[in-house]
Design an enzyme around this catalytic site. Structure first.
Site, PDB file in Angstrom:
ATOM      1  N   GLY A   1      46.947 128.543 -23.749  1.00 51.66           N
ATOM      2  CA  GLY A   1      46.434 127.279 -23.032  1.00 51.66           C
ATOM      3  C   GLY A   1      47.486 126.245 -22.888  1.00 51.66           C
ATOM      4  N   ARG A   2      47.205 124.998 -23.165  1.00 53.64           N
ATOM      5  CA  ARG A   2      48.093 123.949 -23.094  1.00 53.64           C
ATOM      6  C   ARG A   2      49.013 124.063 -24.235  1.00 53.64           C
ATOM      7  NH1 ARG A   2      43.376 120.738 -20.382  1.00 53.64           N
ATOM      8  NH2 ARG A   2      42.546 121.548 -22.142  1.00 53.64           N
ATOM      9  N   ILE A   3      48.265 124.296 -25.413  1.00 57.48           N
ATOM     10  CA  ILE A   3      49.113 124.110 -26.651  1.00 57.48           C
ATOM     11  C   ILE A   3      50.137 125.322 -26.921  1.00 57.48           C
ATOM     12  CG2 ILE A   3      48.932 123.847 -29.254  1.00 57.48           C
ATOM     13  CD1 ILE A   3      46.133 122.311 -28.665  1.00 57.48           C
TER      14      ILE A   3
ATOM     15  N   ARG B   1      43.401 135.897 -22.178  1.00 66.34           N
ATOM     16  CA  ARG B   1      42.407 136.583 -21.366  1.00 66.34           C
ATOM     17  C   ARG B   1      43.017 136.667 -19.817  1.00 66.34           C
ATOM     18  NH1 ARG B   1      36.628 134.504 -22.392  1.00 66.34           N
ATOM     19  NH2 ARG B   1      38.050 132.627 -22.385  1.00 66.34           N
TER      20      ARG B   1
ATOM     21  N   ILE C   1      46.353 127.783 -35.918  1.00 71.25           N
ATOM     22  CA  ILE C   1      46.072 126.119 -36.019  1.00 71.25           C
ATOM     23  C   ILE C   1      45.060 126.110 -34.921  1.00 71.25           C
ATOM     24  CG2 ILE C   1      48.344 125.230 -36.353  1.00 71.25           C
ATOM     25  CD1 ILE C   1      48.857 125.007 -33.325  1.00 71.25           C
ATOM     26  N   ALA C   2      44.300 127.270 -34.738  1.00 71.68           N
ATOM     27  CA  ALA C   2      43.249 127.475 -33.608  1.00 71.68           C
ATOM     28  C   ALA C   2      42.031 126.645 -34.367  1.00 71.68           C
ATOM     29  CB  ALA C   2      42.855 128.501 -33.079  1.00 71.68           C
ATOM     30  N   ARG C   3      41.200 127.550 -35.007  1.00 70.09           N
ATOM     31  CA  ARG C   3      39.824 127.155 -35.775  1.00 70.09           C
ATOM     32  C   ARG C   3      39.601 128.147 -36.811  1.00 70.09           C
ATOM     33  NH1 ARG C   3      39.679 122.781 -33.902  1.00 70.09           N
ATOM     34  NH2 ARG C   3      38.282 121.655 -32.850  1.00 70.09           N
TER      35      ARG C   3
ATOM     36  N   GLU D   1      35.486 125.439 -43.339  1.00 74.93           N
ATOM     37  CA  GLU D   1      36.262 124.484 -44.065  1.00 74.93           C
ATOM     38  C   GLU D   1      35.340 123.152 -43.978  1.00 74.93           C
ATOM     39  OE1 GLU D   1      39.258 124.294 -40.785  1.00 74.93           O
ATOM     40  OE2 GLU D   1      38.609 122.383 -40.295  1.00 74.93           O
TER      41      GLU D   1
ATOM     42  N   HIS E   1      43.690 120.928 -41.987  1.00 75.55           N
ATOM     43  CA  HIS E   1      43.300 120.644 -40.412  1.00 75.55           C
ATOM     44  C   HIS E   1      43.704 119.519 -40.138  1.00 75.55           C
ATOM     45  CE1 HIS E   1      40.118 121.464 -37.289  1.00 75.55           C
ATOM     46  NE2 HIS E   1      40.944 121.102 -36.648  1.00 75.55           N
ATOM     47  N   ILE E   2      45.247 119.281 -39.776  1.00 72.35           N
ATOM     48  CA  ILE E   2      45.766 118.033 -39.626  1.00 72.35           C
ATOM     49  C   ILE E   2      46.912 118.114 -38.413  1.00 72.35           C
ATOM     50  CG2 ILE E   2      45.930 116.940 -42.036  1.00 72.35           C
ATOM     51  CD1 ILE E   2      48.654 118.051 -42.448  1.00 72.35           C
TER      52      ILE E   2
HETATM   53  C1  DGY Z   1      40.934 119.252 -32.062  1.00 78.04           C
HETATM   54  O1  DGY Z   1      41.042 118.283 -31.478  1.00 78.04           O
HETATM   55  O2  DGY Z   1      40.246 120.116 -31.906  1.00 78.04           O
HETATM   56  C2  DGY Z   1      41.546 119.300 -33.394  1.00 78.04           C
HETATM   57  O3  DGY Z   1      41.507 120.432 -34.006  1.00 78.04           O
HETATM   58  C3  DGY Z   1      41.045 118.206 -34.209  1.00 78.04           C
HETATM   59  O4  DGY Z   1      39.600 118.555 -34.490  1.00 78.04           O
END
Ligand code: DGY
Length: 331
Positions: free
Chosen positions: A155-157, A178, A237-239, A268, A286-287
């Protein structure tokens, strides 16, 4: 009569002041994460709520809060919000895309580099007073420049990370998603689509950027880690939940892969205890989007959405980043 809204977490005073131009606002100055019954109690009579990624907006909450018309989050990820349930209750939902893309990509790249070059591990060593001499292989890691970057989720990131890798560090970029990007975008990013197994097998540094959903739960677990090179690194860095943290901790302990960088965790702010005991992992709370300008922009976008969703301000009725825009006009 002015409508009432709730800011469910502490946020910049300027954001609250903007809400107060239009609404009566209840705030959470102590910034507690309210248990669900407390959140429901505070939402009584509220037409809107400003949330982050930590508040759970689900069917029982919606059923218990009949006055609620808008849920506006300052996060881009919205796995904490049941959007179809909101839609069926006539509640408009918005998230905060775009404004955090570059900042989050910077962080993803930094975490990947810290992981590859063993920065946290070597810093801990130095702080423990264990550095007595320079030696040839001390904390020798792997190169980032010229290596193969694997982006899982484009995606964008993901695209912003791919751009950094290809243009800044001369990396070969593989990705799995996908849906494939347009050929022109692939060419611009210098990125090639491959299936997931090929991505895992061929990359030197895997960066995970897929949204969390039932479909992405444990997308990377024991079987996937077994495909990776023993010299490879994994950055998430996703979830939390996209990676099986217990399987990852085992893979790090046995050096099935070289190292990992994690900004997100299953359950978390709890962290799997096994991850806390392996040296070859960089852990951050989560920063990824946490630069001051970006956090301000995220909060501002949520405020823009809330004001507009509740029919106030210059964009009344047109919240800029609604997730269920078919509801517009009903708030
Ligand atoms: C988001 O914006 O989804 C970051 O993970 C902060 O929650």
């Amino acid at each position: 009569m002015r409508r009432q809204v709730l800011a469910a977490r502490a946020v910049f005073p300027e954001a609250i002041a903007r809400l107060r131009e239009h609404f009566d606002v209840e705030t959470n100055d102590s910034d507690e994460v309210w248990p669900q019954p407390e959140l429901i109690r505070r939402l009584q009579g509220k037409a809107g709520v400003f949330v982050t990624g930590t508040e759970k907006i689900d069917e029982p909450l919606l059923a218990a809060c009949p006055d609620l018309r808008a849920v506006c989050s300052m996060a881009v990820g919205y796995n904490n919000i049941d959007v179809p349930a909101c839609t069926s209750h006539g509640v408009l939902v918005s998230n905060a895309p775009d404004v955090l893309t570059e900042t989050t990509a910077d962080f993803g790249f930094a975490l990947m580099m810290a992981t590859a070059r063993r920065i946290a591990e070597s810093e801990h060593f130095l702080r423990r007073g264990e550095w007595t001499k320079w030696s040839v292989d001390m904390f020798a890691g792997s190169d980032v420049h010229g290596a193969t970057l694997g982006v899982l989720g484009m995606g964008r990131i993901g695209q912003a990370i791919a751009r950094r890798g290809a243009l800044g560090f001369g990396m070969k970029v593989l990705y799995h998603n996908r849906s494939r990007l347009d050929a022109a975008v692939e060419a611009q990013l210098g990125a090639r689509w491959v299936d997931k197994a090929t991505l895992l097998r061929d990359c030197d540094h895997l960066v995970i950027v897929v949204p969390y959903s039932a479909a992405s739960h444990h997308l990377v677990g024991t079987a996937e880690l077994a495909l990776m090179k023993p010299t490879a690194t994994l950055t998430n860095i996703a979830r939390g939940g996209v990676v099986d943290d217990a399987a990852l901790a085992a893979a790090l302990r046995t050096r099935r892969i070289a190292a990992a960088g994690l900004d997100v965790f299953e359950g978390e702010p709890q962290v799997h205890p096994a991850l806390l005991t392996v040296p070859n992992v960089v852990l951050t709370p989560h920063i990824a989007s946490a630069s001051i300008p970006t956090r301000r922009a995220m909060a501002d976008l949520a405020v823009d959405n809330l004001i507009a969703a509740l029919g106030a301000g210059p964009s009344a009725g047109k919240p800029p980043t609604a997730l269920n825009p078919a509801l517009l006009g009903h708030a």
